[in-house]
Design an enzyme around this catalytic site. Sequence first.
Site, PDB file in Angstrom:
ATOM      1  CB  ILE A  24      -0.931  -0.025   1.209  1.00 44.56           C
ATOM      2  CG1 ILE A  24      -1.814  -1.067   1.349  1.00 44.56           C
ATOM      3  CG2 ILE A  24      -1.816   1.283   1.167  1.00 44.56           C
ATOM      4  CD1 ILE A  24      -2.371  -1.400   2.469  1.00 44.56           C
ATOM      5  CB  CYS A  25       1.876   3.649  -2.196  1.00 47.77           C
ATOM      6  SG  CYS A  25       2.621   5.263  -2.532  1.00 47.77           S
TER       7      CYS A  25
END
Length: 252
Positions: free
Chosen positions: A93-94
Amino acid sequence: MATNENLPPNVIRQLAKELKNLDQSPPEGIRVIVNDDDFTSICADIDGPGGTPYENGVFRMKLVLSRDFPQSPPKGFFVTKIFHPNISSSGEICVNTLKKDWNPTHGLRHVLLVVRCLLIEPFPESALNEQAGKMLLENYADYARHARLYTSIHALKPKTKPKSGTISESTSVNVDQSSTTNLCEIAPSAPMALCATAATKVPGSNSLDQNAPAEPTVGPSTALPKKEGPVATKGPADKKKMDARKKSLKRL
């Protein structure tokens, strides 16, 4: 394998408090899966928000805490496959909250809410999945179609089977039962005449109306009605014989 021993005691106490709070009062659309033996890996199931391509899906995500948490942010991963600009094909996840915008005062609830909001409003400018980011910017309809396809394949909620009630179950039971009491209980919606008729078949049953006329039964002690015919004419013939005897007595 990481365990609670890898975290300082004060962090363990704080996490235990947060996890208990999340379990008792979960955020909307988020369910935390607690493992008391290992607080360094926290899993949660996130419901796809309505009105998005992820609607009707359930996505499993994981937060991995390092030994220096909360000074450093946890790492977030999606275990369930998802087509999203800010989530790589490997599930990483960014989001700025888990990177440059991290603050040690951020709790687990805040992090989970940020991740769910990411499903509502992606940020294609900082995409980890370049295909999804480009598709979102150029043709949202294609992006949404692709994301819905991923959701239907990998994250679709299992359909719950409706529970069958007693009435529907009774339709599969044979009507020919040895006990009329069970018959009436099995089919309560059947006409009352059916129950009454079935009750007359039970020897010694007292379920019939006491005012109903009893049917005549034939047996040794039953008096049969007299038949009409020659037997019925024997009364006048006997009377004539008596009159004749009286006349003969008068002649003597």
